[in-house]
Scaffold this motif. Structure first.
Motif, short mmCIF file in Angstrom:
data_model
loop_
_atom_site.label_atom_id
_atom_site.label_comp_id
_atom_site.label_asym_id
_atom_site.label_seq_id
_atom_site.Cartn_x
_atom_site.Cartn_y
_atom_site.Cartn_z
N VAL A 113 0.86 -1.18 0.00
CA VAL A 113 0.00 0.00 0.00
C VAL A 113 0.89 1.23 0.00
N ALA A 114 0.45 2.28 -0.70
CA ALA A 114 1.21 3.54 -0.75
C ALA A 114 0.22 4.69 -0.84
N LEU A 115 0.60 5.84 -0.30
CA LEU A 115 -0.22 7.04 -0.37
C LEU A 115 -0.02 7.73 -1.71
N GLY A 116 -1.10 8.34 -2.23
CA GLY A 116 -0.98 9.16 -3.41
C GLY A 116 -0.12 10.39 -3.13
N PRO A 117 0.47 10.98 -4.17
CA PRO A 117 1.38 12.11 -3.96
C PRO A 117 0.72 13.34 -3.36
N ASP A 118 -0.62 13.46 -3.49
CA ASP A 118 -1.35 14.59 -2.89
C ASP A 118 -2.39 14.07 -1.90
N PHE A 119 -1.99 13.10 -1.09
CA PHE A 119 -2.93 12.43 -0.20
C PHE A 119 -3.70 13.40 0.68
N LEU A 120 -3.04 14.45 1.18
CA LEU A 120 -3.72 15.38 2.08
C LEU A 120 -4.91 16.05 1.42
N SER B 58 -6.44 14.72 -1.66
CA SER B 58 -7.29 13.76 -2.38
C SER B 58 -7.71 12.56 -1.54
N GLY B 59 -6.95 12.21 -0.50
CA GLY B 59 -7.20 10.97 0.24
C GLY B 59 -6.90 9.73 -0.56
N GLU B 60 -6.15 9.89 -1.65
CA GLU B 60 -5.94 8.78 -2.59
C GLU B 60 -4.84 7.85 -2.11
N ALA C 239 -7.79 3.96 -4.86
CA ALA C 239 -8.99 4.21 -4.06
C ALA C 239 -8.79 5.49 -3.27
N ARG C 240 -9.87 5.94 -2.63
CA ARG C 240 -9.77 7.06 -1.68
C ARG C 240 -10.16 6.57 -0.30
N LEU C 241 -9.46 7.07 0.70
CA LEU C 241 -9.82 6.78 2.08
C LEU C 241 -10.86 7.79 2.53
N SER C 242 -11.91 7.31 3.18
CA SER C 242 -12.90 8.23 3.74
C SER C 242 -12.24 9.10 4.81
N PRO C 243 -12.77 10.29 5.08
CA PRO C 243 -12.14 11.18 6.07
C PRO C 243 -11.95 10.54 7.44
N ASP C 244 -12.83 9.61 7.82
CA ASP C 244 -12.67 8.95 9.11
C ASP C 244 -11.80 7.69 9.03
N LEU C 245 -11.23 7.43 7.84
CA LEU C 245 -10.33 6.28 7.61
C LEU C 245 -11.01 4.95 7.84
N ALA C 246 -12.33 4.90 7.73
CA ALA C 246 -13.06 3.67 8.03
C ALA C 246 -13.41 2.87 6.79
#
Length: 381
Positions: A97-104, A106-108, A128-135
């Motif tokens: 798993v890796a974060l997108g380059p603009d995760f803050l 996009s949440g991608e 995918a995108r992580l929901s704001p609550d990371l759930a």
């Protein structure tokens, strides 16, 4: 093989193979530092990959198909909802798993998995995108399948992901074990390092865009390098920006490579190992038109995830760490820029290590490959 690497191999066999010593107080001694190992988190099922979130928490994959958040206190979240079905057979499952380059913004996130499709199994990259609550995961979209699918065998998926500073994605794929020469075919995405846009398309500047294959159909434009067996380590050197890769050999021949644009890393034409039945593979260990490895291990150490240390233990800063499966332990490669200057084996013959990542606290964290998997933390002593 360069003389410097021959010298390191000799030193490894002669003087560095012994495990690090453990004192009664739990302090471990390496040649460069004293440290302690503590259990940071537990209760994971074969954790495979991890990504550091901006707030210091971690995303961690479990190979059976779960994704969790690990808090800064080591507590596990409930499994994140929305993870697609994975093929959890053999060496397959939910992988890196890796974060997108603009995760803050996009949440991608991106993750790799083994997937079953028409024709067999393959390595898949998913966005995918992580929901704001990371759930939960939102907008889950497969963006690349490392075709062709293979009906037989459930091994050698590769799967490690690295994100470059320019936002391009690098994905390591295995040659899937059954047909070794897949790694040499340029019309085949097995046994390669791929360079992709965040949509999964070939990244501009890739070396084989518009090029014919070698006696094959057209070369796949996603390919950045080829001739890899089962690469499970991928990381950029933060001091130089160079991409490093670690891959499994067969019986011997594990490698650390510097990945160069368009490079052919030789498998299965070149290897320092032999096949599992003892028979010879390929034609030798070096050829002028193929890339030499920076490090080779005979016998094997089975390197999986890798990470450069820039944190708490000053004597280790800039060094490359490899999580090893068999024999189990942690390999430290002392580095001067991109040059390997020495090797040390730490925590040897303790338990299988699948990945290593530096946490927000500057400490190395190690994922153990166990049914009751843990995350171990290395603290300065």
């Amino acid at each position: 093989m360069p003389a410097t690497r021959r010298g390191l191999l000799g030193l490894t066999a002669a003087t560095l193979a012994a495990p690090s010593l453990a004192l009664a107080q739990g302090v471990e001694i390496s040649r460069a530092a004293r440290f302690r190992v503590t259990t940071f988190a537990e209760g994971l099922d074969h954790p495979w990959g991890a990504a550091l979130l901006p707030d210091g928490r971690m995303l961690v994959t479990e190979r059976p198909g779960r994704l969790r958040v690990v808090g800064r206190d080591g507590r596990l979240s409930a499994p994140i909802a929305g993870v697609p079905q994975v093929l959890a057979q053999g060496q397959g499952g939910l992988l890196d798993v890796a974060l997108g380059p603009d995760f803050l913004l996009s949440g991608e996130i991106f993750f790799s998995q083994a997937a079953l499709v028409e024709g067999g199994a393959l390595t898949r990259l998913v966005r995918a995108r992580l929901s704001p609550d990371l759930a939960r995961l939102l907008d889950v979209t497969p963006i690349l399948d490392a075709t062709p699918a293979q009906a037989q065998g459930r091994n050698h998926y590769g799967g490690r992901i690295a994100v470059a500073l320019d936002g391009t994605l690098f994905l390591a794929t295995g040659e899937r074990y059954v047909t070794k020469m897949r790694a040499q075919r340029l019309d085949d995405l097995g046994g390669k390092i791929l360079r992709l846009t965040r949509e999964g398309a070939p990244a501009p500047g890739n070396p084989f865009i518009g090029q014919p294959g070698i006696g094959q159909a057209g070369a796949r434009p996603e390919i950045w390098s080829y001739g890899h067996r089962n690469p499970q380590g991928l990381a950029f050197n933060p001091a130089t920006g160079t991409l490093f890769e670690a891959e499994f050999g067969a019986r011997g021949g594990d490698e650390v490579n510097i990945i160069r644009r368009g490079g052919n890393y030789g498998w299965p034409i070149l290897t320092h190992g032999v096949d599992y039945d003892g028979s010879r593979i390929g034609e030798g260990s070096t050829r002028p038109d193929m890339e030499d490895a920076e490090m080779v291990w005979v016998p094997s150490v089975s390197p999986s995830g890798i990470a450069f240390h820039t944190g708490e233990i000053e004597a280790w800063r800039g060094d490359l760490f490899l999580a090893c499966l068999n024999p189990p332990g942690l390999v430290r490669l002392a580095m001067q820029g991109d040059r390997v200057t020495g090797e040390e084996r730490l925590l040897w013959n303790r338990t299988r290590f699948r990945d290593v990542i530096q946490g927000a606290d500057g400490r190395l964290h190690i994922l153990t490959d166990e049914a009751q998997g843990r995350i171990l933390r290395i603290d300065p002593a």
